[in-house]
Design a protein around this motif. Structure first.
Motif, PDB file in Angstrom:
ATOM      1  N   ALA A 103      -0.991  18.272  -0.863  1.00  0.00           N
ATOM      2  CA  ALA A 103       0.162  18.639  -1.689  1.00  0.00           C
ATOM      3  C   ALA A 103      -0.246  18.930  -3.134  1.00  0.00           C
ATOM      4  N   HIS A 104      -1.396  18.389  -3.555  1.00  0.00           N
ATOM      5  CA  HIS A 104      -1.909  18.632  -4.905  1.00  0.00           C
ATOM      6  C   HIS A 104      -2.922  19.783  -4.941  1.00  0.00           C
ATOM      7  N   LYS A 105      -3.213  20.382  -3.794  1.00  0.00           N
ATOM      8  CA  LYS A 105      -4.263  21.410  -3.733  1.00  0.00           C
ATOM      9  C   LYS A 105      -3.883  22.610  -4.586  1.00  0.00           C
ATOM     10  N   PRO A 106      -4.773  23.046  -5.463  1.00  0.00           N
ATOM     11  CA  PRO A 106      -4.472  24.224  -6.293  1.00  0.00           C
ATOM     12  C   PRO A 106      -4.327  25.486  -5.438  1.00  0.00           C
ATOM     13  N   ALA A 107      -3.509  26.387  -5.891  1.00  0.00           N
ATOM     14  CA  ALA A 107      -3.319  27.663  -5.189  1.00  0.00           C
ATOM     15  C   ALA A 107      -4.641  28.412  -5.098  1.00  0.00           C
TER      16      ALA A 107
ATOM     17  N   LEU B 217       0.823  -1.222   0.000  1.00  0.00           N
ATOM     18  CA  LEU B 217       0.000   0.000   0.000  1.00  0.00           C
ATOM     19  C   LEU B 217       0.850   1.262   0.000  1.00  0.00           C
ATOM     20  N   ASP B 218       1.904   1.245   0.764  1.00  0.00           N
ATOM     21  CA  ASP B 218       2.704   2.450   0.967  1.00  0.00           C
ATOM     22  C   ASP B 218       3.986   2.376   0.145  1.00  0.00           C
ATOM     23  N   PRO B 219       4.233   3.367  -0.748  1.00  0.00           N
ATOM     24  CA  PRO B 219       3.450   4.601  -0.906  1.00  0.00           C
ATOM     25  C   PRO B 219       2.505   4.599  -2.096  1.00  0.00           C
ATOM     26  N   VAL B 220       2.527   3.543  -2.948  1.00  0.00           N
ATOM     27  CA  VAL B 220       1.906   3.653  -4.270  1.00  0.00           C
ATOM     28  C   VAL B 220       0.395   3.858  -4.194  1.00  0.00           C
ATOM     29  N   PHE B 221      -0.304   3.091  -3.353  1.00  0.00           N
ATOM     30  CA  PHE B 221      -1.755   3.244  -3.239  1.00  0.00           C
ATOM     31  C   PHE B 221      -2.107   4.663  -2.804  1.00  0.00           C
ATOM     32  N   TYR B 222      -1.472   5.135  -1.744  1.00  0.00           N
ATOM     33  CA  TYR B 222      -1.787   6.468  -1.228  1.00  0.00           C
ATOM     34  C   TYR B 222      -1.426   7.549  -2.248  1.00  0.00           C
ATOM     35  N   ASP B 223      -0.327   7.364  -2.953  1.00  0.00           N
ATOM     36  CA  ASP B 223       0.062   8.337  -3.981  1.00  0.00           C
ATOM     37  C   ASP B 223      -0.941   8.368  -5.129  1.00  0.00           C
ATOM     38  N   ASP B 224      -1.418   7.190  -5.543  1.00  0.00           N
ATOM     39  CA  ASP B 224      -2.381   7.133  -6.653  1.00  0.00           C
ATOM     40  C   ASP B 224      -3.694   7.817  -6.283  1.00  0.00           C
ATOM     41  N   VAL B 225      -4.178   7.538  -5.079  1.00  0.00           N
ATOM     42  CA  VAL B 225      -5.428   8.157  -4.638  1.00  0.00           C
ATOM     43  C   VAL B 225      -5.264   9.670  -4.523  1.00  0.00           C
ATOM     44  N   ALA B 226      -4.145  10.093  -3.964  1.00  0.00           N
ATOM     45  CA  ALA B 226      -3.897  11.528  -3.829  1.00  0.00           C
ATOM     46  C   ALA B 226      -3.830  12.208  -5.185  1.00  0.00           C
ATOM     47  N   LYS B 227      -3.204  11.555  -6.148  1.00  0.00           N
ATOM     48  CA  LYS B 227      -3.125  12.121  -7.505  1.00  0.00           C
ATOM     49  C   LYS B 227      -4.518  12.215  -8.117  1.00  0.00           C
ATOM     50  N   ALA B 228      -5.349  11.183  -7.928  1.00  0.00           N
ATOM     51  CA  ALA B 228      -6.714  11.220  -8.463  1.00  0.00           C
ATOM     52  C   ALA B 228      -7.505  12.366  -7.849  1.00  0.00           C
ATOM     53  N   TYR B 229      -7.388  12.553  -6.537  1.00  0.00           N
ATOM     54  CA  TYR B 229      -8.062  13.663  -5.877  1.00  0.00           C
ATOM     55  C   TYR B 229      -7.491  14.995  -6.352  1.00  0.00           C
ATOM     56  N   GLY B 230      -6.184  15.051  -6.503  1.00  0.00           N
ATOM     57  CA  GLY B 230      -5.565  16.283  -6.975  1.00  0.00           C
ATOM     58  C   GLY B 230      -6.047  16.678  -8.359  1.00  0.00           C
ATOM     59  N   ASP B 231      -6.212  15.699  -9.239  1.00  0.00           N
ATOM     60  CA  ASP B 231      -6.729  15.983 -10.578  1.00  0.00           C
ATOM     61  C   ASP B 231      -8.161  16.518 -10.509  1.00  0.00           C
ATOM     62  N   GLU B 232      -8.953  15.953  -9.600  1.00  0.00           N
ATOM     63  CA  GLU B 232     -10.327  16.437  -9.438  1.00  0.00           C
ATOM     64  C   GLU B 232     -10.341  17.865  -8.907  1.00  0.00           C
ATOM     65  N   LEU B 233      -9.517  18.128  -7.904  1.00  0.00           N
ATOM     66  CA  LEU B 233      -9.439  19.484  -7.352  1.00  0.00           C
ATOM     67  C   LEU B 233      -8.977  20.479  -8.412  1.00  0.00           C
ATOM     68  N   GLN B 234      -8.040  20.074  -9.259  1.00  0.00           N
ATOM     69  CA  GLN B 234      -7.554  20.983 -10.291  1.00  0.00           C
ATOM     70  C   GLN B 234      -8.633  21.288 -11.311  1.00  0.00           C
ATOM     71  N   SER B 235      -9.429  20.285 -11.661  1.00  0.00           N
ATOM     72  CA  SER B 235     -10.517  20.531 -12.619  1.00  0.00           C
ATOM     73  C   SER B 235     -11.522  21.526 -12.048  1.00  0.00           C
ATOM     74  N   LEU B 236     -11.769  21.446 -10.736  1.00  0.00           N
ATOM     75  CA  LEU B 236     -12.682  22.386 -10.091  1.00  0.00           C
ATOM     76  C   LEU B 236     -12.062  23.778 -10.003  1.00  0.00           C
ATOM     77  N   ALA B 237     -10.791  23.828  -9.645  1.00  0.00           N
ATOM     78  CA  ALA B 237     -10.113  25.124  -9.551  1.00  0.00           C
ATOM     79  C   ALA B 237     -10.100  25.830 -10.902  1.00  0.00           C
ATOM     80  N   ASP B 238      -9.872  25.074 -11.970  1.00  0.00           N
ATOM     81  CA  ASP B 238      -9.842  25.668 -13.305  1.00  0.00           C
ATOM     82  C   ASP B 238     -11.193  26.293 -13.666  1.00  0.00           C
ATOM     83  N   ALA B 239     -12.275  25.796 -13.038  1.00  0.00           N
ATOM     84  CA  ALA B 239     -13.610  26.328 -13.291  1.00  0.00           C
ATOM     85  C   ALA B 239     -13.988  27.437 -12.310  1.00  0.00           C
ATOM     86  N   GLY B 240     -13.045  27.772 -11.405  1.00  0.00           N
ATOM     87  CA  GLY B 240     -13.306  28.874 -10.480  1.00  0.00           C
ATOM     88  C   GLY B 240     -13.664  28.479  -9.069  1.00  0.00           C
TER      89      GLY B 240
END
Length: 376
Positions: free
Chosen positions: A235-239, A166-189
Protein backbone atom coordinates in the motif's frame (compact mmCIF):
# COMPACT_ATOMS: atom_id res chain seq x y z
CA UNK A 1 15.50 -5.21 -25.24
CA UNK A 2 12.49 -5.91 -23.07
CA UNK A 3 11.06 -3.34 -20.68
CA UNK A 4 9.06 -6.01 -18.87
CA UNK A 5 9.97 -6.56 -15.19
CA UNK A 6 10.73 -9.21 -14.08
CA UNK A 7 12.57 -10.11 -17.23
CA UNK A 8 12.14 -13.51 -18.88
CA UNK A 9 15.72 -14.23 -17.77
CA UNK A 10 16.22 -12.79 -14.31
CA UNK A 11 18.16 -13.57 -11.16
CA UNK A 12 17.81 -13.33 -7.39
CA UNK A 13 20.64 -10.98 -6.58
CA UNK A 14 23.80 -12.13 -4.81
CA UNK A 15 27.09 -13.20 -6.39
CA UNK A 16 30.30 -14.86 -5.24
CA UNK A 17 32.62 -12.27 -3.70
CA UNK A 18 36.01 -11.90 -5.37
CA UNK A 19 39.03 -12.87 -3.24
CA UNK A 20 40.32 -9.30 -3.01
CA UNK A 21 36.98 -8.14 -1.57
CA UNK A 22 37.00 -10.91 1.03
CA UNK A 23 40.54 -9.89 1.99
CA UNK A 24 39.52 -6.25 2.37
CA UNK A 25 36.58 -7.26 4.57
CA UNK A 26 38.93 -9.29 6.74
CA UNK A 27 41.25 -6.30 7.02
CA UNK A 28 38.38 -4.05 8.09
CA UNK A 29 36.25 -6.29 10.32
CA UNK A 30 38.90 -8.53 11.89
CA UNK A 31 42.33 -6.98 11.56
CA UNK A 32 41.12 -3.37 11.85
CA UNK A 33 43.88 -2.40 9.42
CA UNK A 34 41.83 -0.38 6.90
CA UNK A 35 39.15 2.30 7.26
CA UNK A 36 35.48 2.12 6.30
CA UNK A 37 36.23 4.47 3.41
CA UNK A 38 38.99 2.17 2.15
CA UNK A 39 36.68 -0.84 2.37
CA UNK A 40 33.97 1.01 0.47
CA UNK A 41 36.44 1.85 -2.29
CA UNK A 42 37.21 -1.86 -2.68
CA UNK A 43 33.47 -2.66 -2.68
CA UNK A 44 32.97 -0.01 -5.37
CA UNK A 45 35.58 -1.70 -7.57
CA UNK A 46 34.01 -5.14 -7.10
CA UNK A 47 30.51 -3.80 -7.82
CA UNK A 48 31.70 -2.10 -11.01
CA UNK A 49 33.03 -5.47 -12.16
CA UNK A 50 29.92 -7.48 -11.23
CA UNK A 51 27.67 -4.96 -12.99
CA UNK A 52 29.61 -5.49 -16.21
CA UNK A 53 29.58 -9.26 -15.63
CA UNK A 54 25.79 -9.32 -15.47
CA UNK A 55 25.45 -7.27 -18.63
CA UNK A 56 28.02 -9.46 -20.40
CA UNK A 57 26.04 -12.66 -19.74
CA UNK A 58 22.91 -11.03 -21.14
CA UNK A 59 20.96 -10.10 -18.02
CA UNK A 60 18.92 -6.91 -17.94
CA UNK A 61 18.22 -6.97 -14.21
CA UNK A 62 21.40 -5.73 -12.52
CA UNK A 63 22.21 -5.87 -8.79
CA UNK A 64 25.31 -4.87 -6.84
CA UNK A 65 25.82 -8.55 -5.99
CA UNK A 66 25.03 -7.70 -2.35
CA UNK A 67 28.77 -7.06 -2.10
CA UNK A 68 28.40 -4.59 0.76
CA UNK A 69 26.61 -7.14 2.97
CA UNK A 70 27.66 -9.94 5.27
CA UNK A 71 24.17 -11.45 5.48
CA UNK A 72 21.24 -10.84 3.16
CA UNK A 73 18.92 -9.90 6.02
CA UNK A 74 20.73 -8.70 9.15
CA UNK A 75 22.67 -5.89 7.48
CA UNK A 76 19.37 -4.24 6.54
CA UNK A 77 17.13 -5.11 9.48
CA UNK A 78 19.57 -3.88 12.13
CA UNK A 79 19.41 -0.41 10.59
CA UNK A 80 15.68 -0.09 11.24
CA UNK A 81 14.87 1.87 14.35
CA UNK A 82 13.64 -0.36 17.18
CA UNK A 83 15.26 -3.56 15.86
CA UNK A 84 18.11 -5.50 17.50
CA UNK A 85 19.85 -8.40 15.77
CA UNK A 86 22.55 -10.87 16.75
CA UNK A 87 25.08 -12.51 14.45
CA UNK A 88 23.95 -16.00 13.34
CA UNK A 89 25.84 -19.03 14.64
CA UNK A 90 27.38 -21.58 12.29
CA UNK A 91 26.52 -25.17 13.27
CA UNK A 92 28.63 -28.12 12.12
CA UNK A 93 26.51 -31.18 11.34
CA UNK A 94 27.65 -34.75 12.19
CA UNK A 95 28.63 -35.30 8.53
CA UNK A 96 30.90 -32.23 8.60
CA UNK A 97 28.65 -29.94 6.57
CA UNK A 98 27.68 -26.58 7.99
CA UNK A 99 24.41 -24.75 8.41
CA UNK A 100 23.54 -21.29 9.62
CA UNK A 101 21.38 -21.17 12.73
CA UNK A 102 18.66 -18.54 12.36
CA UNK A 103 19.76 -15.16 13.72
CA UNK A 104 18.06 -13.68 16.75
CA UNK A 105 16.01 -10.71 15.59
CA UNK A 106 14.22 -8.76 18.31
CA UNK A 107 11.94 -5.76 18.23
CA UNK A 108 12.90 -3.74 21.33
CA UNK A 109 11.11 -0.47 20.59
CA UNK A 110 8.74 1.12 18.11
CA UNK A 111 9.86 0.21 14.57
CA UNK A 112 10.67 3.23 12.45
CA UNK A 113 12.63 4.29 9.39
CA UNK A 114 15.56 5.86 11.21
CA UNK A 115 17.56 6.58 8.04
CA UNK A 116 17.77 5.79 4.34
CA UNK A 117 19.34 2.34 4.33
CA UNK A 118 19.93 1.43 0.68
CA UNK A 119 19.94 4.87 -0.92
CA UNK A 120 23.69 5.49 -1.26
CA UNK A 121 24.25 1.90 -2.40
CA UNK A 122 21.52 2.22 -5.03
CA UNK A 123 22.90 5.52 -6.28
CA UNK A 124 26.30 3.93 -6.86
CA UNK A 125 24.74 0.89 -8.58
CA UNK A 126 22.60 3.11 -10.80
CA UNK A 127 25.64 5.14 -11.80
CA UNK A 128 27.59 2.03 -12.78
CA UNK A 129 24.67 0.65 -14.80
CA UNK A 130 24.25 3.94 -16.64
CA UNK A 131 28.00 4.12 -17.31
CA UNK A 132 27.74 0.98 -19.45
CA UNK A 133 25.57 2.89 -21.91
CA UNK A 134 23.40 -0.15 -22.65
CA UNK A 135 19.71 0.50 -23.20
CA UNK A 136 17.28 -1.61 -21.18
CA UNK A 137 19.36 -2.42 -18.13
CA UNK A 138 17.49 -1.96 -14.82
CA UNK A 139 19.23 -1.71 -11.43
CA UNK A 140 17.49 -3.89 -8.83
CA UNK A 141 17.64 -3.52 -5.04
CA UNK A 142 17.20 -6.55 -2.77
CA UNK A 143 16.02 -6.21 0.84
CA UNK A 144 14.82 -8.73 3.43
CA UNK A 145 11.10 -9.29 3.89
CA UNK A 146 9.39 -7.57 6.82
CA UNK A 147 7.93 -10.92 7.93
CA UNK A 148 11.32 -11.72 9.49
CA UNK A 149 10.57 -9.26 12.26
CA UNK A 150 7.78 -11.59 13.40
CA UNK A 151 8.50 -15.16 12.32
CA UNK A 152 11.91 -15.58 13.93
CA UNK A 153 10.72 -14.98 17.47
CA UNK A 154 6.95 -14.68 17.27
CA UNK A 155 5.19 -12.70 19.96
CA UNK A 156 8.08 -13.32 22.39
CA UNK A 157 10.52 -11.55 20.09
CA UNK A 158 8.54 -8.30 20.03
CA UNK A 159 8.56 -5.92 23.00
CA UNK A 160 5.28 -5.92 24.87
CA UNK A 161 6.12 -2.46 26.19
CA UNK A 162 6.41 -1.10 22.66
CA UNK A 163 3.59 -3.23 21.29
CA UNK A 164 1.09 -4.50 23.89
CA UNK A 165 -0.95 -5.68 20.89
CA UNK A 166 0.58 -6.55 17.52
CA UNK A 167 -2.42 -5.93 15.32
CA UNK A 168 -2.60 -3.41 13.79
CA UNK A 169 0.04 -1.09 15.27
CA UNK A 170 3.15 -3.28 14.91
CA UNK A 171 2.33 -4.27 11.34
CA UNK A 172 1.42 -0.68 10.44
CA UNK A 173 4.69 0.67 11.88
CA UNK A 174 6.81 -1.86 10.00
CA UNK A 175 4.92 -1.22 6.78
CA UNK A 176 5.41 2.53 7.17
CA UNK A 177 9.15 2.04 7.76
CA UNK A 178 9.41 -0.09 4.62
CA UNK A 179 7.30 2.39 2.70
CA UNK A 180 9.63 5.23 3.67
CA UNK A 181 12.60 3.18 2.46
CA UNK A 182 10.89 2.37 -0.83
CA UNK A 183 10.04 6.04 -1.33
CA UNK A 184 13.64 7.11 -0.76
CA UNK A 185 14.71 4.62 -3.44
CA UNK A 186 11.97 5.66 -5.84
CA UNK A 187 12.96 9.31 -5.45
CA UNK A 188 16.46 8.29 -6.61
CA UNK A 189 15.08 6.50 -9.68
CA UNK A 190 14.69 2.92 -8.43
CA UNK A 191 11.92 0.98 -10.18
CA UNK A 192 12.69 -2.64 -9.15
CA UNK A 193 12.83 -3.98 -5.58
CA UNK A 194 12.90 -7.59 -4.39
CA UNK A 195 12.04 -8.66 -0.84
CA UNK A 196 13.80 -11.87 0.23
CA UNK A 197 11.49 -13.99 2.38
CA UNK A 198 12.40 -17.29 3.98
CA UNK A 199 9.33 -17.51 6.16
CA UNK A 200 6.64 -18.31 3.61
CA UNK A 201 8.87 -21.09 2.26
CA UNK A 202 9.66 -22.31 5.78
CA UNK A 203 5.91 -22.64 6.40
CA UNK A 204 5.93 -25.37 3.74
CA UNK A 205 8.23 -27.49 5.95
CA UNK A 206 6.63 -29.55 8.71
CA UNK A 207 9.60 -29.04 11.05
CA UNK A 208 9.27 -25.29 10.72
CA UNK A 209 5.51 -25.49 11.08
CA UNK A 210 5.91 -27.38 14.33
CA UNK A 211 8.40 -24.78 15.57
CA UNK A 212 5.77 -22.12 14.87
CA UNK A 213 3.24 -24.10 16.89
CA UNK A 214 5.69 -24.30 19.77
CA UNK A 215 5.95 -20.49 19.69
CA UNK A 216 2.17 -20.24 19.95
CA UNK A 217 1.45 -19.49 16.28
CA UNK A 218 -0.87 -21.37 13.95
CA UNK A 219 1.08 -22.31 10.79
CA UNK A 220 -2.16 -22.46 8.83
CA UNK A 221 -3.07 -18.91 9.82
CA UNK A 222 0.39 -17.34 9.45
CA UNK A 223 0.51 -17.31 5.61
CA UNK A 224 -2.72 -15.32 5.51
CA UNK A 225 -1.50 -12.98 8.25
CA UNK A 226 1.73 -12.44 6.36
CA UNK A 227 -0.20 -11.78 3.15
CA UNK A 228 -2.07 -9.00 4.93
CA UNK A 229 1.25 -7.77 6.38
CA UNK A 230 2.90 -7.64 2.96
CA UNK A 231 -0.14 -5.87 1.55
CA UNK A 232 0.34 -3.11 4.11
CA UNK A 233 3.82 -2.61 2.63
CA UNK A 234 2.47 -2.74 -0.92
CA UNK A 235 0.00 0.00 0.00
CA UNK A 236 3.04 2.28 0.47
CA UNK A 237 4.70 1.21 -2.81
CA UNK A 238 5.61 4.23 -4.95
CA UNK A 239 3.97 4.50 -8.35
CA UNK A 240 5.99 2.89 -11.14
CA UNK A 241 7.90 0.49 -8.88
CA UNK A 242 7.84 -3.28 -9.37
CA UNK A 243 7.85 -5.04 -5.98
CA UNK A 244 8.47 -8.77 -5.87
CA UNK A 245 9.30 -11.49 -3.37
CA UNK A 246 11.88 -14.26 -3.45
CA UNK A 247 10.89 -17.34 -1.45
CA UNK A 248 14.10 -18.80 -0.05
CA UNK A 249 14.49 -22.19 1.62
CA UNK A 250 17.91 -21.35 3.05
CA UNK A 251 21.16 -20.79 1.18
CA UNK A 252 24.35 -21.07 3.23
CA UNK A 253 27.47 -22.73 1.80
CA UNK A 254 25.30 -24.78 -0.59
CA UNK A 255 22.99 -26.06 2.16
CA UNK A 256 19.27 -25.50 2.64
CA UNK A 257 17.13 -25.17 5.76
CA UNK A 258 13.64 -26.14 4.61
CA UNK A 259 11.77 -28.35 2.15
CA UNK A 260 8.20 -28.99 1.16
CA UNK A 261 5.57 -28.37 -1.48
CA UNK A 262 4.28 -24.78 -1.73
CA UNK A 263 0.69 -25.92 -1.25
CA UNK A 264 0.34 -24.77 2.41
CA UNK A 265 1.10 -21.15 1.43
CA UNK A 266 0.16 -20.99 -2.24
CA UNK A 267 -3.25 -19.36 -1.99
CA UNK A 268 -2.10 -16.70 0.49
CA UNK A 269 1.03 -16.09 -1.57
CA UNK A 270 -0.26 -16.04 -5.12
CA UNK A 271 -3.87 -14.94 -4.68
CA UNK A 272 -3.95 -12.77 -1.56
CA UNK A 273 -0.66 -10.86 -1.75
CA UNK A 274 -0.74 -7.78 -3.95
CA UNK A 275 2.84 -8.16 -5.13
CA UNK A 276 3.88 -7.94 -8.77
CA UNK A 277 6.01 -11.08 -8.93
CA UNK A 278 7.40 -14.07 -7.06
CA UNK A 279 10.78 -15.77 -7.40
CA UNK A 280 10.07 -19.39 -6.41
CA UNK A 281 12.69 -22.07 -5.85
CA UNK A 282 12.10 -25.13 -8.01
CA UNK A 283 15.60 -26.53 -8.46
CA UNK A 284 15.01 -30.00 -7.01
CA UNK A 285 12.45 -32.39 -5.51
CA UNK A 286 12.30 -30.59 -2.14
CA UNK A 287 10.15 -27.89 -3.78
CA UNK A 288 7.36 -30.23 -4.87
CA UNK A 289 5.33 -29.95 -8.06
CA UNK A 290 3.93 -26.98 -9.96
CA UNK A 291 0.26 -27.42 -8.98
CA UNK A 292 0.39 -24.54 -6.44
CA UNK A 293 0.89 -22.17 -9.38
CA UNK A 294 -2.82 -22.57 -10.18
CA UNK A 295 -3.46 -19.80 -7.62
CA UNK A 296 -1.50 -17.23 -9.64
CA UNK A 297 -3.70 -14.26 -10.47
CA UNK A 298 -3.67 -12.41 -13.81
CA UNK A 299 -1.14 -9.61 -14.07
CA UNK A 300 1.40 -11.31 -11.80
CA UNK A 301 4.57 -13.19 -12.70
CA UNK A 302 6.24 -16.27 -11.23
CA UNK A 303 9.95 -16.52 -11.91
CA UNK A 304 10.79 -20.22 -11.89
CA UNK A 305 14.05 -20.90 -10.06
CA UNK A 306 14.94 -24.03 -12.00
CA UNK A 307 18.72 -23.61 -12.09
CA UNK A 308 20.47 -24.37 -8.81
CA UNK A 309 23.11 -22.08 -7.36
CA UNK A 310 24.20 -24.69 -4.85
CA UNK A 311 26.19 -27.01 -7.13
CA UNK A 312 28.28 -26.51 -10.24
CA UNK A 313 26.80 -29.21 -12.47
CA UNK A 314 25.08 -27.49 -15.38
CA UNK A 315 21.43 -28.24 -16.01
CA UNK A 316 20.18 -29.51 -19.35
CA UNK A 317 18.52 -26.84 -21.45
CA UNK A 318 16.02 -29.38 -22.71
CA UNK A 319 15.12 -30.29 -19.12
CA UNK A 320 14.59 -26.61 -18.32
CA UNK A 321 12.26 -26.22 -21.29
CA UNK A 322 10.36 -29.35 -20.30
CA UNK A 323 9.88 -28.11 -16.74
CA UNK A 324 8.74 -24.68 -17.95
CA UNK A 325 6.16 -26.45 -20.10
CA UNK A 326 5.02 -28.43 -17.04
CA UNK A 327 4.63 -25.23 -15.04
CA UNK A 328 2.64 -23.71 -17.90
CA UNK A 329 -0.03 -26.36 -17.34
CA UNK A 330 -0.96 -24.51 -14.14
CA UNK A 331 -0.10 -20.87 -14.91
CA UNK A 332 -0.04 -19.09 -18.30
CA UNK A 333 3.34 -19.21 -20.02
CA UNK A 334 3.18 -15.45 -20.48
CA UNK A 335 3.12 -15.08 -16.67
CA UNK A 336 6.26 -17.16 -16.19
CA UNK A 337 9.98 -16.38 -16.34
CA UNK A 338 13.24 -18.17 -15.53
CA UNK A 339 16.05 -17.64 -13.01
CA UNK A 340 18.49 -19.44 -10.75
CA UNK A 341 16.75 -20.70 -7.61
CA UNK A 342 18.59 -18.34 -5.26
CA UNK A 343 21.61 -16.08 -5.13
CA UNK A 344 25.10 -17.52 -5.40
CA UNK A 345 26.15 -15.99 -2.09
CA UNK A 346 23.29 -15.11 0.27
CA UNK A 347 25.95 -14.63 2.93
CA UNK A 348 29.47 -13.38 2.43
CA UNK A 349 30.72 -16.98 2.67
CA UNK A 350 29.32 -18.00 -0.72
CA UNK A 351 28.08 -21.32 -2.06
CA UNK A 352 30.45 -24.14 -2.96
CA UNK A 353 30.49 -23.32 -6.64
CA UNK A 354 33.13 -21.97 -9.00
CA UNK A 355 33.00 -18.48 -10.47
CA UNK A 356 32.99 -19.97 -13.97
CA UNK A 357 30.00 -22.19 -13.07
CA UNK A 358 28.20 -19.05 -11.92
CA UNK A 359 28.73 -17.58 -15.39
CA UNK A 360 27.70 -20.74 -17.23
CA UNK A 361 24.48 -21.07 -15.28
CA UNK A 362 23.45 -17.49 -15.94
CA UNK A 363 24.25 -17.83 -19.63
CA UNK A 364 22.07 -20.95 -19.68
CA UNK A 365 19.18 -19.05 -18.07
CA UNK A 366 19.44 -16.32 -20.71
CA UNK A 367 19.72 -18.77 -23.61
CA UNK A 368 16.84 -20.97 -22.46
CA UNK A 369 14.57 -17.98 -21.79
CA UNK A 370 15.23 -16.61 -25.26
CA UNK A 371 14.31 -19.91 -26.85
CA UNK A 372 11.12 -20.36 -24.79
CA UNK A 373 9.73 -16.83 -24.97
CA UNK A 374 11.46 -15.46 -28.07
CA UNK A 375 12.93 -12.50 -26.21
CA UNK A 376 13.92 -11.42 -22.72
Amino acid sequence: MSTRIPFRADHVGSFLRPAYLLEARDQFFNKKSITAEQLRAVEDKAITEIVKFQADVGLQSITDGEFRRTYFHIDFLEQLGGVKTDIPVTIVRPDGTEELAPPVIRVIDKVRHAKNIQLADFQYLKGQVEALGITGLVPKVTIPSPTMLHFRGGRAGISKEAYPELDPVFYDDVAKAYGDELQSLADAGCTYVQMDDTNMAYLCDEKMREAARQRGDDPNELPHRYAAFINKVVAHKPAGMTLCMHLCRGNFKSTHAAAGNYEPVAEALLSEMHLDAYFMEYDDDRSGDFRPLRFLKPGKTVVLGLVTTKFGQLESKDDLKRRIAEAAQYAPLDQLALSPQCGFSSTVHGNNIAVEDQRRKLELVVEAAREVWGSL
